[in-house]
Design a protein around this motif. Structure first.
Motif, PDB file in Angstrom:
ATOM      1  N   SER A  99     -27.172  37.182 -27.546  1.00  0.00           N
ATOM      2  CA  SER A  99     -27.948  37.860 -26.504  1.00  0.00           C
ATOM      3  C   SER A  99     -27.597  39.338 -26.379  1.00  0.00           C
ATOM      4  O   SER A  99     -27.974  39.983 -25.418  1.00  0.00           O
ATOM      5  N   SER A 100     -26.890  39.870 -27.360  1.00  0.00           N
ATOM      6  CA  SER A 100     -26.410  41.265 -27.419  1.00  0.00           C
ATOM      7  C   SER A 100     -25.715  41.758 -26.151  1.00  0.00           C
ATOM      8  O   SER A 100     -25.796  42.921 -25.806  1.00  0.00           O
TER       9      SER A 100
ATOM     10  N   PRO B  80     -30.708  34.241 -21.823  1.00  0.00           N
ATOM     11  CA  PRO B  80     -29.420  33.571 -21.800  1.00  0.00           C
ATOM     12  C   PRO B  80     -29.134  33.010 -20.421  1.00  0.00           C
ATOM     13  O   PRO B  80     -29.420  33.635 -19.407  1.00  0.00           O
TER      14      PRO B  80
ATOM     15  N   ILE C 218     -26.026  31.956 -19.469  1.00  0.00           N
ATOM     16  CA  ILE C 218     -24.595  31.747 -19.623  1.00  0.00           C
ATOM     17  C   ILE C 218     -24.034  31.359 -18.281  1.00  0.00           C
ATOM     18  O   ILE C 218     -23.120  30.588 -18.152  1.00  0.00           O
TER      19      ILE C 218
ATOM     20  N   ALA D  83     -27.889  34.310 -12.676  1.00  0.00           N
ATOM     21  CA  ALA D  83     -27.332  35.642 -12.859  1.00  0.00           C
ATOM     22  C   ALA D  83     -28.093  36.614 -11.969  1.00  0.00           C
ATOM     23  O   ALA D  83     -29.322  36.636 -11.966  1.00  0.00           O
ATOM     24  N   GLY D  84     -27.376  37.394 -11.201  1.00  0.00           N
ATOM     25  CA  GLY D  84     -28.015  38.406 -10.377  1.00  0.00           C
ATOM     26  C   GLY D  84     -28.487  37.909  -9.030  1.00  0.00           C
ATOM     27  O   GLY D  84     -29.038  38.668  -8.264  1.00  0.00           O
TER      28      GLY D  84
ATOM     29  N   HIS E  71     -28.550  37.401  -5.373  1.00  0.00           N
ATOM     30  CA  HIS E  71     -27.851  38.106  -4.304  1.00  0.00           C
ATOM     31  C   HIS E  71     -27.779  37.197  -3.091  1.00  0.00           C
ATOM     32  O   HIS E  71     -28.802  36.689  -2.641  1.00  0.00           O
TER      33      HIS E  71
ATOM     34  N   LEU F  43     -30.320  37.569  -0.203  1.00  0.00           N
ATOM     35  CA  LEU F  43     -31.755  37.440  -0.442  1.00  0.00           C
ATOM     36  C   LEU F  43     -32.140  35.970  -0.424  1.00  0.00           C
ATOM     37  O   LEU F  43     -31.321  35.090  -0.693  1.00  0.00           O
TER      38      LEU F  43
ATOM     39  N   GLU G 186     -37.007  35.464  -3.151  1.00  0.00           N
ATOM     40  CA  GLU G 186     -36.701  36.839  -3.584  1.00  0.00           C
ATOM     41  C   GLU G 186     -35.799  36.833  -4.809  1.00  0.00           C
ATOM     42  O   GLU G 186     -35.957  37.644  -5.721  1.00  0.00           O
TER      43      GLU G 186
ATOM     44  N   TYR H   9     -37.433  36.502  -8.166  1.00  0.00           N
ATOM     45  CA  TYR H   9     -37.871  37.770  -8.755  1.00  0.00           C
ATOM     46  C   TYR H   9     -36.728  38.483  -9.465  1.00  0.00           C
ATOM     47  O   TYR H   9     -36.884  38.974 -10.580  1.00  0.00           O
TER      48      TYR H   9
ATOM     49  N   THR I 272     -36.740  38.708 -13.575  1.00  0.00           N
ATOM     50  CA  THR I 272     -36.830  39.973 -14.318  1.00  0.00           C
ATOM     51  C   THR I 272     -35.576  40.190 -15.148  1.00  0.00           C
ATOM     52  O   THR I 272     -35.645  40.781 -16.223  1.00  0.00           O
ATOM     53  N   ILE I 273     -34.430  39.705 -14.667  1.00  0.00           N
ATOM     54  CA  ILE I 273     -33.203  39.871 -15.445  1.00  0.00           C
ATOM     55  C   ILE I 273     -33.310  39.126 -16.774  1.00  0.00           C
ATOM     56  O   ILE I 273     -32.873  39.617 -17.805  1.00  0.00           O
ATOM     57  N   ILE I 274     -33.905  37.933 -16.763  1.00  0.00           N
ATOM     58  CA  ILE I 274     -34.041  37.235 -18.047  1.00  0.00           C
ATOM     59  C   ILE I 274     -35.324  37.626 -18.771  1.00  0.00           C
ATOM     60  O   ILE I 274     -35.728  36.971 -19.712  1.00  0.00           O
TER      61      ILE I 274
ATOM     62  N   GLU J  80     -41.952  39.337 -16.554  1.00  0.00           N
ATOM     63  CA  GLU J  80     -42.630  40.396 -15.832  1.00  0.00           C
ATOM     64  C   GLU J  80     -42.920  39.926 -14.412  1.00  0.00           C
ATOM     65  O   GLU J  80     -43.080  38.728 -14.174  1.00  0.00           O
ATOM     66  N   ILE J  81     -43.037  40.903 -13.507  1.00  0.00           N
ATOM     67  CA  ILE J  81     -43.259  40.563 -12.102  1.00  0.00           C
ATOM     68  C   ILE J  81     -44.539  39.736 -11.955  1.00  0.00           C
ATOM     69  O   ILE J  81     -44.577  38.745 -11.229  1.00  0.00           O
TER      70      ILE J  81
ATOM     71  N   GLN K  37     -39.754  46.662 -15.333  1.00  0.00           N
ATOM     72  CA  GLN K  37     -39.947  45.589 -14.358  1.00  0.00           C
ATOM     73  C   GLN K  37     -38.624  45.236 -13.692  1.00  0.00           C
ATOM     74  O   GLN K  37     -38.543  45.102 -12.480  1.00  0.00           O
ATOM     75  N   LEU K  38     -37.589  45.118 -14.515  1.00  0.00           N
ATOM     76  CA  LEU K  38     -36.269  44.822 -13.969  1.00  0.00           C
ATOM     77  C   LEU K  38     -35.797  45.983 -13.101  1.00  0.00           C
ATOM     78  O   LEU K  38     -35.216  45.784 -12.033  1.00  0.00           O
TER      79      LEU K  38
ATOM     80  N   VAL L 233     -37.350  45.881  -9.689  1.00  0.00           N
ATOM     81  CA  VAL L 233     -36.764  44.823  -8.870  1.00  0.00           C
ATOM     82  C   VAL L 233     -35.351  45.188  -8.416  1.00  0.00           C
ATOM     83  O   VAL L 233     -34.964  44.928  -7.281  1.00  0.00           O
TER      84      VAL L 233
ATOM     85  N   TRP M 252     -35.621  47.701  -5.628  1.00  0.00           N
ATOM     86  CA  TRP M 252     -36.062  46.987  -4.431  1.00  0.00           C
ATOM     87  C   TRP M 252     -34.901  46.202  -3.833  1.00  0.00           C
ATOM     88  O   TRP M 252     -34.674  46.199  -2.629  1.00  0.00           O
ATOM     89  N   ARG M 253     -34.132  45.529  -4.705  1.00  0.00           N
ATOM     90  CA  ARG M 253     -33.019  44.721  -4.231  1.00  0.00           C
ATOM     91  C   ARG M 253     -31.990  45.601  -3.521  1.00  0.00           C
ATOM     92  O   ARG M 253     -31.511  45.271  -2.436  1.00  0.00           O
TER      93      ARG M 253
ATOM     94  N   ARG N  20     -30.973  44.930   5.234  1.00  0.00           N
ATOM     95  CA  ARG N  20     -31.160  43.594   5.787  1.00  0.00           C
ATOM     96  C   ARG N  20     -30.071  43.316   6.819  1.00  0.00           C
ATOM     97  O   ARG N  20     -28.948  43.781   6.674  1.00  0.00           O
TER      98      ARG N  20
ATOM     99  N   LEU O 139     -22.858  40.113 -13.880  1.00  0.00           N
ATOM    100  CA  LEU O 139     -24.118  40.299 -14.582  1.00  0.00           C
ATOM    101  C   LEU O 139     -23.887  40.871 -15.975  1.00  0.00           C
ATOM    102  O   LEU O 139     -24.507  40.445 -16.949  1.00  0.00           O
TER     103      LEU O 139
ATOM    104  N   LYS P  31     -22.702  38.456 -18.503  1.00  0.00           N
ATOM    105  CA  LYS P  31     -23.502  37.248 -18.682  1.00  0.00           C
ATOM    106  C   LYS P  31     -24.877  37.507 -19.276  1.00  0.00           C
ATOM    107  O   LYS P  31     -25.550  36.586 -19.700  1.00  0.00           O
ATOM    108  N   ILE P  32     -25.317  38.730 -19.249  1.00  0.00           N
ATOM    109  CA  ILE P  32     -26.700  38.949 -19.649  1.00  0.00           C
ATOM    110  C   ILE P  32     -26.870  40.356 -20.203  1.00  0.00           C
ATOM    111  O   ILE P  32     -26.135  41.262 -19.808  1.00  0.00           O
ATOM    112  N   TYR P  33     -27.802  40.520 -21.134  1.00  0.00           N
ATOM    113  CA  TYR P  33     -28.018  41.869 -21.651  1.00  0.00           C
ATOM    114  C   TYR P  33     -29.168  42.566 -20.939  1.00  0.00           C
ATOM    115  O   TYR P  33     -30.223  41.997 -20.721  1.00  0.00           O
TER     116      TYR P  33
END
Lengths: 235, 259
Positions: free
Chosen positions: A81-82, A99, A101, A105-106, A108, A111, A115, A118, A122-124, A127-128, B12-13, B16, B19-20, B27, B95, B98-100
């Motif tokens: 997954s580089s 990935p 793993i 991931a991400g 929060h 949220l 939420e 989303y 987008t992390i994996i 598109e929105i 796109q990321l 988001v 926004w996050r 909040r 993050l 775990k992810i690219y």
């Protein structure tokens, strides 16, 4: 690009250091610009996490990686997954990689589940617009309809996992990497995931999973590799 | 350029993440987005109280609180961007391992969230300008290139320090002190106008001096910009950006192994 493989690892070696002193590394990056230092030589406190891995996963393959802790399974994932790069050798990937793993991931904690779909989506690489379209499917798969507008800090670890898995299987990524993610969930959800993996296989997607549970791998995977001391052997 | 291309590819990321950052910050707060204006406004009141009422300084022909506020807005953007972006990579340790995704998205989303605060404050400033009937001239249009320079400069410094912080956590610890020093070296509560050439030259080593000083000059005093100075600062900031963003891309590959 009509080659049929999805992932190809060609003589991949990966070196890690056991020391905590990273002070050297940034200097190495800078001096490395000027002189190509020899990667093959291990200095003190370094070890090979992967030694000469040659693997080829085809489209539609479900591959299981089995091995003891610290054998190099996650390192293989990280290279595909580089997230990290091989010290020696090459990696070619055909298609997008999602990935997993770690589930969610991400995410929060403040949220809500919706939420976070989303954020995680987008992390994996979704598109929105795609996420909006598949929101219903994702929520339905996770079976969290009643809790989806609740902050995920109030979720249990099982709920976390369901949500994360639901997002991943609904992504359009060609290659999915699952690291030990089925082990936390209950049996019913596990069966559902196995069924979903078979569906994905029919869609010609490549799935690579890591597990300590050999029975689970036997049930789902076409090929299983044993990873031991940084080398891979067919099992 | 590489960074811009990567951000566009992962837009796109990026959207988001911005926004996050923005949503999470406000909040569970009572006054929400009003926090964006509150900090520079309270600093403005403090400066006006000390310098205008206690020390009886006259800094401008227009009300002095507007003078301070106009300096505080770009400064707050710079300081908040650094404060948020320096730990952004190490905070997202989970993050990154775990992810690219292009790692610069994390500091850049912190900067963009600070930029939204900047625009909220800018609206407040324009309300002040309208109320106190400060005449605007065409020179105010210089504001736009100055904002672009401010963003590029802030981005370069943030990327560099955020990247370095992955290797040396000293950066995080030194940053508070560094930002404080930087504040006194920037013309937020004073103007370089009245200083002698030697002092001016020294302060202009800090690119923020040029930006903050001129923002005030073109907007509130209706004066123009010295073109050769503008050209010089453009070159300096561009070189800064190219060198520091290359550095970031170079060390970014190893983040997951080092962090």
């Amino acid at each position: 690009m009509s080659s049929e493989y999805a992932v190809k690892l060609d003589g991949v070696w990966k070196k890690y250091s056991t020391t905590e002193f990273f002070h050297r590394s940034v200097r190495e990056e800078i001096t490395g610009l000027l002189s190509r230092k020899k990667d093959e030589i291990l200095t003190k406190d370094e070890f090979w996490a992967l030694r000469d891995i040659n693997l080829e996963f085809k489209k539609g393959d479900v591959v299981g990686l089995y091995g003891a802790n610290g054998a190099g399974k996650t390192t293989i994932f990280k290279i595909i997954s580089s997230i990290t790069y091989p010290t020696k050798g090459s990696v070619t990937v055909n298609g997008t990689v999602a990935p997993l793993i770690e589930v969610g991931a991400g995410f929060h904690p403040d949220l809500t589940g919706r939420e976070n779909i989303y954020v995680n989506g987008t992390i994996i690489g979704m598109e929105i617009r795609e996420i909006k379209e598949r929101m219903g499917n994702i929520i339905a798969f996770s079976e969290l309809e009643g809790f989806i507008d609740m902050p995920v800090k109030k979720y249990s670890s099982g709920m976390y996992l369901r949500l994360g898995f639901a997002v991943a299987v609904n992504s359009s990524a060609g290659i999915l990497l699952f690291d030990e993610i089925l082990s936390v969930s209950d049996v019913a959800f596990q069966q559902k995931c196995i069924a979903k993996i078979k569906d994905l296989k029919r869609e010609d997607r490549t799935i690579v999973m890591v597990s300590h549970n050999l029975n689970l791998l036997r049930e789902t995977a076409d090929t299983i590799y044993l990873i031991k001391d940084g080398t891979a052997v067919s099992f | 350029m590489d960074i811009i291309k990567r951000v566009i590819r992962y837009r796109q990321l990026f959207i988001v993440l911005v926004w996050r950052e923005f949503a999470v910050r406000y909040r569970y707060t009572i006054i929400g987005v009003m926090w964006a204006g509150l900090q520079p406004l309270s600093m403005m009141l403090l400066f006006t109280f000390i310098f205008t009422y206690i020390m009886k300084l006259k800094v401008s022909s227009y009300p002095s609180f507007i003078f301070y506020f106009a300096g505080l807005i770009p400064w707050t953007f710079f300081a908040h961007s650094l404060n948020a972006s320096i730990p952004s990579l190490t905070n997202h340790y989970q993050l990154i391992t775990k992810i690219y995704f292009p790692r610069e998205l994390l500091p850049l989303s912190s900067i963009t969230a600070a930029l939204l605060d900047f625009f909220i404050c800018a609206v407040i400033l324009f309300v002040f300008i309208l109320i106190y009937q400060i005449p605007l001239t065409w020179n105010a249009l210089w504001l736009f290139p100055l904002i672009v320079l401010l963003i590029i400069f802030t981005t370069s410094v943030s990327l560099f320090l955020a990247g370095l912080n992955v290797y040396y956590r000293d950066v995080r610890l030194a940053s508070n002190f560094l930002i404080q020093l930087w504040f006194f070296m920037s013309p937020v509560m004073y103007s370089v106008d009245s200083l002698d050439t030697k002092m001016k030259l020294m302060l202009f080593l800090n690119p923020l001096t040029f930006i903050i000083e001129n923002m005030r000059r073109v907007l509130l005093e209706g004066r123009g910009i010295v073109l050769w100075q503008m050209a010089f600062v453009c070159v300096v900031i561009t070189v800064f950006y190219v060198v520091l963003s290359r550095f970031f891309i170079k060390i970014e590959r190893a983040f997951a192994d080092v962090i």
